[in-house]
Write a protein that holds these residues in place. Structure first.
Motif, short mmCIF file in Angstrom:
data_model
loop_
_atom_site.label_atom_id
_atom_site.label_comp_id
_atom_site.label_asym_id
_atom_site.label_seq_id
_atom_site.Cartn_x
_atom_site.Cartn_y
_atom_site.Cartn_z
N GLU A 251 0.83 -1.20 0.00
CA GLU A 251 0.00 0.00 0.00
C GLU A 251 0.87 1.26 0.00
O GLU A 251 0.61 2.22 -0.73
N ALA A 252 1.91 1.26 0.83
CA ALA A 252 2.80 2.42 0.92
C ALA A 252 3.51 2.65 -0.42
O ALA A 252 3.61 3.79 -0.89
N LYS A 253 4.00 1.59 -1.04
CA LYS A 253 4.69 1.72 -2.31
C LYS A 253 3.76 2.25 -3.39
O LYS A 253 4.18 3.03 -4.26
N SER A 254 2.50 1.84 -3.35
CA SER A 254 1.53 2.33 -4.33
C SER A 254 1.33 3.83 -4.20
O SER A 254 1.34 4.56 -5.20
N ILE A 255 1.17 4.31 -2.97
CA ILE A 255 1.00 5.74 -2.73
C ILE A 255 2.25 6.51 -3.15
O ILE A 255 2.18 7.56 -3.81
N LEU A 256 3.42 6.01 -2.77
CA LEU A 256 4.67 6.69 -3.09
C LEU A 256 4.87 6.78 -4.61
O LEU A 256 5.32 7.81 -5.12
N GLU A 257 4.52 5.72 -5.31
CA GLU A 257 4.67 5.73 -6.77
C GLU A 257 3.74 6.76 -7.40
O GLU A 257 4.14 7.50 -8.30
N LYS A 258 2.50 6.81 -6.92
CA LYS A 258 1.54 7.76 -7.47
C LYS A 258 1.96 9.20 -7.21
O LYS A 258 1.65 10.10 -7.99
N LYS A 259 2.65 9.42 -6.12
CA LYS A 259 3.10 10.76 -5.76
C LYS A 259 4.48 11.09 -6.33
O LYS A 259 5.01 12.17 -6.07
N GLY A 260 5.07 10.17 -7.07
CA GLY A 260 6.37 10.43 -7.70
C GLY A 260 7.52 10.50 -6.73
O GLY A 260 8.51 11.20 -6.99
N VAL A 261 7.43 9.77 -5.63
CA VAL A 261 8.47 9.81 -4.60
C VAL A 261 9.59 8.85 -4.96
O VAL A 261 9.37 7.66 -5.22
N SER A 262 10.81 9.35 -4.94
CA SER A 262 11.97 8.52 -5.25
C SER A 262 12.86 8.28 -4.04
O SER A 262 13.72 7.40 -4.06
N TYR A 263 12.67 9.06 -2.97
CA TYR A 263 13.56 8.90 -1.81
C TYR A 263 13.24 7.61 -1.05
O TYR A 263 12.13 7.07 -1.12
N LYS A 264 14.22 7.15 -0.30
CA LYS A 264 14.14 5.88 0.40
C LYS A 264 13.09 5.92 1.51
O LYS A 264 13.01 6.87 2.29
N ASN A 265 12.29 4.87 1.57
CA ASN A 265 11.41 4.64 2.71
C ASN A 265 11.83 3.33 3.37
O ASN A 265 12.15 2.36 2.67
N ILE A 266 11.83 3.29 4.68
CA ILE A 266 12.38 2.15 5.39
C ILE A 266 11.42 1.65 6.46
O ILE A 266 10.46 2.34 6.84
N TRP A 267 11.69 0.44 6.94
CA TRP A 267 10.96 -0.10 8.09
C TRP A 267 11.95 -0.82 8.99
O TRP A 267 13.05 -1.19 8.58
N PHE A 268 11.54 -1.01 10.22
CA PHE A 268 12.35 -1.76 11.19
C PHE A 268 11.39 -2.44 12.15
O PHE A 268 10.17 -2.22 12.10
N GLY A 269 11.91 -3.24 13.04
CA GLY A 269 11.07 -3.98 13.97
C GLY A 269 10.42 -3.07 15.00
O GLY A 269 11.04 -2.12 15.49
N SER A 270 9.16 -3.34 15.32
CA SER A 270 8.47 -2.53 16.31
C SER A 270 9.06 -2.71 17.71
O SER A 270 8.89 -1.85 18.57
N ASP A 271 9.78 -3.82 17.94
CA ASP A 271 10.40 -4.05 19.24
C ASP A 271 11.83 -3.53 19.32
O ASP A 271 12.48 -3.64 20.35
N SER A 272 12.31 -2.93 18.23
CA SER A 272 13.65 -2.33 18.23
C SER A 272 13.60 -0.98 18.93
O SER A 272 12.52 -0.44 19.22
N GLU A 273 14.75 -0.41 19.18
CA GLU A 273 14.79 0.91 19.81
C GLU A 273 14.12 1.96 18.92
O GLU A 273 13.39 2.83 19.39
N ALA A 274 14.35 1.85 17.62
CA ALA A 274 13.71 2.79 16.69
C ALA A 274 12.20 2.55 16.65
O ALA A 274 11.42 3.49 16.52
#
Length: 327
Positions: A251-274
Protein backbone atom coordinates in the motif's frame (compact mmCIF):
# COMPACT_ATOMS: atom_id res chain seq x y z
CA UNK A 1 -6.59 21.39 11.91
CA UNK A 2 -6.44 21.34 8.13
CA UNK A 3 -4.12 22.92 5.58
CA UNK A 4 -4.01 23.07 1.79
CA UNK A 5 -1.68 20.77 -0.13
CA UNK A 6 0.64 22.73 -2.37
CA UNK A 7 -1.05 25.71 -0.71
CA UNK A 8 -4.37 25.10 -2.47
CA UNK A 9 -5.34 21.42 -2.28
CA UNK A 10 -7.69 20.35 0.46
CA UNK A 11 -6.42 17.84 3.02
CA UNK A 12 -8.33 15.73 5.47
CA UNK A 13 -7.33 15.12 9.07
CA UNK A 14 -7.56 11.36 9.70
CA UNK A 15 -7.69 10.10 13.25
CA UNK A 16 -4.48 8.46 14.43
CA UNK A 17 -6.54 6.18 16.64
CA UNK A 18 -6.04 3.86 13.66
CA UNK A 19 -2.29 4.06 14.13
CA UNK A 20 -1.98 3.57 17.88
CA UNK A 21 -1.92 -0.20 18.07
CA UNK A 22 -0.59 -0.59 14.53
CA UNK A 23 2.66 0.90 15.71
CA UNK A 24 2.94 -1.70 18.43
CA UNK A 25 1.56 -4.86 16.86
CA UNK A 26 1.46 -4.30 13.12
CA UNK A 27 -1.97 -4.08 11.51
CA UNK A 28 -4.01 -5.47 14.42
CA UNK A 29 -7.25 -3.70 15.21
CA UNK A 30 -6.88 -1.03 17.84
CA UNK A 31 -10.41 -1.08 19.21
CA UNK A 32 -13.66 -2.89 18.69
CA UNK A 33 -15.93 -1.27 16.14
CA UNK A 34 -19.64 -1.54 15.56
CA UNK A 35 -22.16 -1.73 18.30
CA UNK A 36 -25.90 -1.29 18.49
CA UNK A 37 -25.99 2.44 17.72
CA UNK A 38 -25.25 2.99 14.02
CA UNK A 39 -25.48 6.77 14.25
CA UNK A 40 -22.02 8.40 13.93
CA UNK A 41 -20.59 10.09 16.99
CA UNK A 42 -21.81 13.65 17.33
CA UNK A 43 -24.25 13.33 14.42
CA UNK A 44 -26.70 15.93 15.72
CA UNK A 45 -23.90 18.34 16.60
CA UNK A 46 -22.40 17.93 13.14
CA UNK A 47 -25.73 18.66 11.50
CA UNK A 48 -26.03 21.88 13.48
CA UNK A 49 -22.50 22.90 12.52
CA UNK A 50 -23.20 22.21 8.86
CA UNK A 51 -26.17 24.58 9.01
CA UNK A 52 -24.09 27.32 10.66
CA UNK A 53 -23.29 30.37 8.53
CA UNK A 54 -20.21 32.27 9.81
CA UNK A 55 -20.22 36.05 9.60
CA UNK A 56 -16.49 36.48 9.11
CA UNK A 57 -13.13 34.82 8.56
CA UNK A 58 -12.46 34.15 12.24
CA UNK A 59 -15.80 32.44 12.71
CA UNK A 60 -15.21 30.46 9.53
CA UNK A 61 -11.83 29.23 10.77
CA UNK A 62 -13.37 28.17 14.09
CA UNK A 63 -16.24 26.41 12.35
CA UNK A 64 -13.78 24.69 10.01
CA UNK A 65 -11.88 23.32 12.98
CA UNK A 66 -15.07 22.15 14.70
CA UNK A 67 -16.22 20.34 11.58
CA UNK A 68 -12.88 18.62 11.21
CA UNK A 69 -13.14 17.47 14.82
CA UNK A 70 -16.56 15.99 14.09
CA UNK A 71 -15.15 14.21 11.07
CA UNK A 72 -12.38 12.88 13.26
CA UNK A 73 -14.95 11.63 15.78
CA UNK A 74 -16.79 9.67 13.09
CA UNK A 75 -13.59 7.84 12.17
CA UNK A 76 -12.61 7.31 15.80
CA UNK A 77 -15.96 5.85 16.84
CA UNK A 78 -15.56 2.66 14.77
CA UNK A 79 -11.85 2.59 14.14
CA UNK A 80 -11.59 -1.14 13.49
CA UNK A 81 -14.17 -0.97 10.73
CA UNK A 82 -12.57 2.08 9.12
CA UNK A 83 -9.16 0.44 9.25
CA UNK A 84 -10.57 -2.62 7.50
CA UNK A 85 -12.14 -0.37 4.88
CA UNK A 86 -8.91 1.58 4.29
CA UNK A 87 -7.01 -1.66 3.73
CA UNK A 88 -9.70 -2.73 1.23
CA UNK A 89 -9.12 0.29 -0.99
CA UNK A 90 -8.17 -0.52 -4.56
CA UNK A 91 -4.49 0.00 -5.29
CA UNK A 92 -5.52 1.23 -8.75
CA UNK A 93 -7.49 4.22 -7.49
CA UNK A 94 -5.75 7.11 -5.76
CA UNK A 95 -6.60 7.50 -2.09
CA UNK A 96 -6.26 11.22 -2.42
CA UNK A 97 -7.42 13.05 -5.51
CA UNK A 98 -7.23 16.81 -5.88
CA UNK A 99 -10.64 18.40 -5.58
CA UNK A 100 -12.44 15.19 -4.61
CA UNK A 101 -14.75 14.72 -1.66
CA UNK A 102 -13.28 12.24 0.81
CA UNK A 103 -16.77 10.99 1.63
CA UNK A 104 -17.17 9.97 -2.01
CA UNK A 105 -13.90 8.05 -1.81
CA UNK A 106 -15.10 6.21 1.29
CA UNK A 107 -18.47 5.38 -0.27
CA UNK A 108 -16.84 4.12 -3.47
CA UNK A 109 -14.37 2.03 -1.49
CA UNK A 110 -17.21 0.60 0.59
CA UNK A 111 -19.18 -0.33 -2.54
CA UNK A 112 -16.20 -2.25 -3.87
CA UNK A 113 -15.59 -4.08 -0.60
CA UNK A 114 -19.14 -4.60 0.66
CA UNK A 115 -18.80 -8.39 0.59
CA UNK A 116 -16.21 -8.10 3.39
CA UNK A 117 -18.65 -6.60 5.90
CA UNK A 118 -21.83 -7.65 7.63
CA UNK A 119 -25.07 -5.80 6.95
CA UNK A 120 -24.75 -3.92 10.24
CA UNK A 121 -21.13 -2.99 9.52
CA UNK A 122 -22.07 -1.76 6.06
CA UNK A 123 -24.80 0.42 7.51
CA UNK A 124 -22.42 1.85 10.11
CA UNK A 125 -19.76 2.67 7.53
CA UNK A 126 -22.23 4.01 4.97
CA UNK A 127 -23.86 6.30 7.51
CA UNK A 128 -20.46 7.58 8.63
CA UNK A 129 -19.19 8.07 5.07
CA UNK A 130 -22.32 10.00 4.13
CA UNK A 131 -21.87 12.26 7.13
CA UNK A 132 -18.23 12.83 6.19
CA UNK A 133 -19.38 13.69 2.66
CA UNK A 134 -21.72 16.35 4.07
CA UNK A 135 -18.97 17.73 6.28
CA UNK A 136 -16.56 17.84 3.34
CA UNK A 137 -19.12 19.69 1.24
CA UNK A 138 -19.44 22.27 4.01
CA UNK A 139 -15.66 22.57 4.32
CA UNK A 140 -15.38 23.17 0.59
CA UNK A 141 -18.06 25.86 0.79
CA UNK A 142 -16.25 27.55 3.67
CA UNK A 143 -12.96 27.54 1.77
CA UNK A 144 -14.65 29.06 -1.24
CA UNK A 145 -16.32 31.83 0.74
CA UNK A 146 -13.45 32.41 3.18
CA UNK A 147 -10.18 31.47 1.41
CA UNK A 148 -7.54 30.27 3.82
CA UNK A 149 -9.96 29.47 6.65
CA UNK A 150 -8.65 25.90 6.75
CA UNK A 151 -4.96 26.80 6.86
CA UNK A 152 -4.57 28.96 9.93
CA UNK A 153 -2.83 26.71 12.51
CA UNK A 154 0.84 27.56 12.83
CA UNK A 155 1.72 23.98 13.74
CA UNK A 156 0.76 22.76 10.30
CA UNK A 157 -1.61 19.96 9.47
CA UNK A 158 -1.17 16.94 11.69
CA UNK A 159 -2.99 13.96 13.08
CA UNK A 160 -3.32 13.95 16.84
CA UNK A 161 -2.37 10.53 18.18
CA UNK A 162 -2.15 11.28 21.89
CA UNK A 163 -5.94 11.15 22.24
CA UNK A 164 -5.81 7.67 20.76
CA UNK A 165 -3.79 6.36 23.68
CA UNK A 166 -0.25 6.90 22.43
CA UNK A 167 2.37 7.82 24.97
CA UNK A 168 4.04 11.21 24.78
CA UNK A 169 7.34 11.63 23.03
CA UNK A 170 10.28 10.93 25.30
CA UNK A 171 12.01 14.11 26.39
CA UNK A 172 15.72 14.69 26.18
CA UNK A 173 16.37 12.38 23.22
CA UNK A 174 19.62 13.39 21.51
CA UNK A 175 20.67 10.38 19.47
CA UNK A 176 18.34 8.95 16.88
CA UNK A 177 17.81 5.33 17.98
CA UNK A 178 19.91 2.84 16.08
CA UNK A 179 18.29 0.24 13.85
CA UNK A 180 18.94 -2.47 11.31
CA UNK A 181 16.02 -2.49 8.92
CA UNK A 182 15.16 -2.64 5.25
CA UNK A 183 13.82 -0.34 2.58
CA UNK A 184 10.51 -1.13 0.92
CA UNK A 185 12.29 -3.12 -1.79
CA UNK A 186 13.90 -5.41 0.78
CA UNK A 187 17.41 -3.93 0.78
CA UNK A 188 19.21 -3.78 4.12
CA UNK A 189 19.47 -0.38 5.80
CA UNK A 190 21.39 0.41 8.99
CA UNK A 191 21.20 3.65 10.90
CA UNK A 192 24.99 3.90 11.19
CA UNK A 193 25.55 3.85 7.43
CA UNK A 194 22.45 5.86 6.62
CA UNK A 195 23.34 8.85 8.78
CA UNK A 196 27.12 8.77 8.35
CA UNK A 197 26.82 8.76 4.56
CA UNK A 198 24.75 11.96 4.58
CA UNK A 199 25.57 15.48 5.67
CA UNK A 200 21.97 15.64 6.88
CA UNK A 201 19.09 13.19 6.94
CA UNK A 202 15.49 14.38 7.16
CA UNK A 203 13.46 11.53 8.65
CA UNK A 204 9.73 11.83 7.97
CA UNK A 205 7.27 9.67 9.92
CA UNK A 206 3.94 9.11 8.17
CA UNK A 207 1.25 6.52 7.58
CA UNK A 208 -0.73 5.64 4.49
CA UNK A 209 -4.25 6.74 5.44
CA UNK A 210 -3.08 10.07 6.90
CA UNK A 211 -4.01 12.66 4.28
CA UNK A 212 -1.77 15.39 5.70
CA UNK A 213 1.12 12.92 5.53
CA UNK A 214 0.44 11.98 1.92
CA UNK A 215 -0.27 15.59 1.06
CA UNK A 216 3.29 16.67 1.81
CA UNK A 217 5.04 13.85 -0.09
CA UNK A 218 5.54 16.11 -3.11
CA UNK A 219 7.25 18.76 -0.99
CA UNK A 220 9.45 16.11 0.61
CA UNK A 221 10.44 14.78 -2.81
CA UNK A 222 11.42 18.29 -3.88
CA UNK A 223 13.36 18.70 -0.64
CA UNK A 224 15.19 15.43 -1.24
CA UNK A 225 16.35 16.62 -4.65
CA UNK A 226 17.48 19.90 -3.12
CA UNK A 227 19.39 18.11 -0.35
CA UNK A 228 21.13 15.81 -2.82
CA UNK A 229 23.23 18.78 -3.94
CA UNK A 230 24.32 19.24 -0.32
CA UNK A 231 25.06 15.58 0.35
CA UNK A 232 21.83 15.02 2.26
CA UNK A 233 18.65 13.02 1.82
CA UNK A 234 15.06 12.54 2.96
CA UNK A 235 14.07 9.18 4.42
CA UNK A 236 10.49 8.12 5.07
CA UNK A 237 9.22 5.79 7.80
CA UNK A 238 5.66 4.58 7.23
CA UNK A 239 4.51 3.40 10.66
CA UNK A 240 2.13 0.83 9.16
CA UNK A 241 5.09 -1.01 7.57
CA UNK A 242 6.91 -1.75 10.83
CA UNK A 243 7.94 -5.41 11.12
CA UNK A 244 7.85 -5.70 7.34
CA UNK A 245 4.10 -6.10 6.95
CA UNK A 246 3.71 -7.06 3.29
CA UNK A 247 0.23 -5.62 2.78
CA UNK A 248 1.21 -2.32 4.36
CA UNK A 249 4.42 -2.16 2.31
CA UNK A 250 2.46 -2.75 -0.90
CA UNK A 251 0.00 0.00 0.00
CA UNK A 252 2.80 2.42 0.92
CA UNK A 253 4.69 1.72 -2.31
CA UNK A 254 1.53 2.33 -4.33
CA UNK A 255 1.00 5.74 -2.73
CA UNK A 256 4.67 6.69 -3.09
CA UNK A 257 4.67 5.73 -6.77
CA UNK A 258 1.54 7.76 -7.47
CA UNK A 259 3.10 10.76 -5.76
CA UNK A 260 6.37 10.43 -7.70
CA UNK A 261 8.47 9.81 -4.60
CA UNK A 262 11.97 8.52 -5.25
CA UNK A 263 13.56 8.90 -1.81
CA UNK A 264 14.14 5.88 0.40
CA UNK A 265 11.41 4.64 2.71
CA UNK A 266 12.38 2.15 5.39
CA UNK A 267 10.96 -0.10 8.09
CA UNK A 268 12.35 -1.76 11.19
CA UNK A 269 11.07 -3.98 13.97
CA UNK A 270 8.47 -2.53 16.31
CA UNK A 271 10.40 -4.05 19.24
CA UNK A 272 13.65 -2.33 18.23
CA UNK A 273 14.79 0.91 19.81
CA UNK A 274 13.71 2.79 16.69
CA UNK A 275 10.37 0.98 16.77
CA UNK A 276 9.80 1.96 20.40
CA UNK A 277 10.77 5.51 19.49
CA UNK A 278 8.16 5.49 16.73
CA UNK A 279 5.45 4.27 19.11
CA UNK A 280 6.03 7.36 21.25
CA UNK A 281 5.28 9.83 18.49
CA UNK A 282 2.24 11.88 19.31
CA UNK A 283 1.36 13.44 15.97
CA UNK A 284 1.59 12.66 12.27
CA UNK A 285 3.34 13.66 10.15
CA UNK A 286 6.41 14.33 12.28
CA UNK A 287 9.81 15.13 10.80
CA UNK A 288 13.23 14.87 12.46
CA UNK A 289 16.51 16.30 11.25
CA UNK A 290 19.56 14.11 11.95
CA UNK A 291 23.19 15.06 11.43
CA UNK A 292 25.97 12.83 10.10
CA UNK A 293 26.79 11.63 13.62
CA UNK A 294 23.26 10.36 14.14
CA UNK A 295 22.29 13.18 16.48
CA UNK A 296 18.82 14.70 16.37
CA UNK A 297 19.11 18.41 15.67
CA UNK A 298 16.70 20.68 17.54
CA UNK A 299 13.03 19.86 17.97
CA UNK A 300 10.96 17.83 15.49
CA UNK A 301 8.68 19.51 12.98
CA UNK A 302 5.21 18.47 14.11
CA UNK A 303 2.71 18.61 11.25
CA UNK A 304 3.11 19.02 7.53
CA UNK A 305 6.01 21.06 6.16
CA UNK A 306 3.79 22.71 3.54
CA UNK A 307 3.37 26.01 5.39
CA UNK A 308 5.96 28.76 5.12
CA UNK A 309 6.59 28.77 8.86
CA UNK A 310 7.14 25.01 9.00
CA UNK A 311 9.43 25.08 5.97
CA UNK A 312 11.47 27.89 7.51
CA UNK A 313 11.95 25.91 10.73
CA UNK A 314 12.98 22.85 8.77
CA UNK A 315 15.50 24.77 6.66
CA UNK A 316 17.12 26.18 9.80
CA UNK A 317 17.51 22.70 11.29
CA UNK A 318 18.96 21.39 8.03
CA UNK A 319 21.55 24.19 7.94
CA UNK A 320 22.50 23.42 11.54
CA UNK A 321 22.89 19.71 10.81
CA UNK A 322 25.10 20.38 7.79
CA UNK A 323 27.23 22.72 9.88
CA UNK A 324 27.58 19.97 12.48
CA UNK A 325 28.83 17.56 9.84
CA UNK A 326 31.76 19.82 9.03
CA UNK A 327 31.75 18.76 5.38
Amino acid sequence: MRKTKNMNTKLLKISAVLAASLLAIGLAACSAGGGGDERPAGASDAAALIETQPSGADEAAKLYEQLMQKENEVLSADSQLWEKLFLSASKESPMIEDGSNYGDFLLATLEGAKDKFTAQELETLKTGAEQIKQIEDKLAALEQEFPGCGSTPSQGESVDAQSAGMTSKAEGTEKFPSFNGKDLDGNDVSSDELFSNNTVTVVNFWFTTCKPCVGELGELEALNQKLADKGGAVVGVNSFTLDGDKAAISEAKSILEKKGVSYKNIWFGSDSEAGKFTSKLYSYPTTYVVDSNGNIVGQPIVGAITSGEQAKKLDALIDEAIANSGR
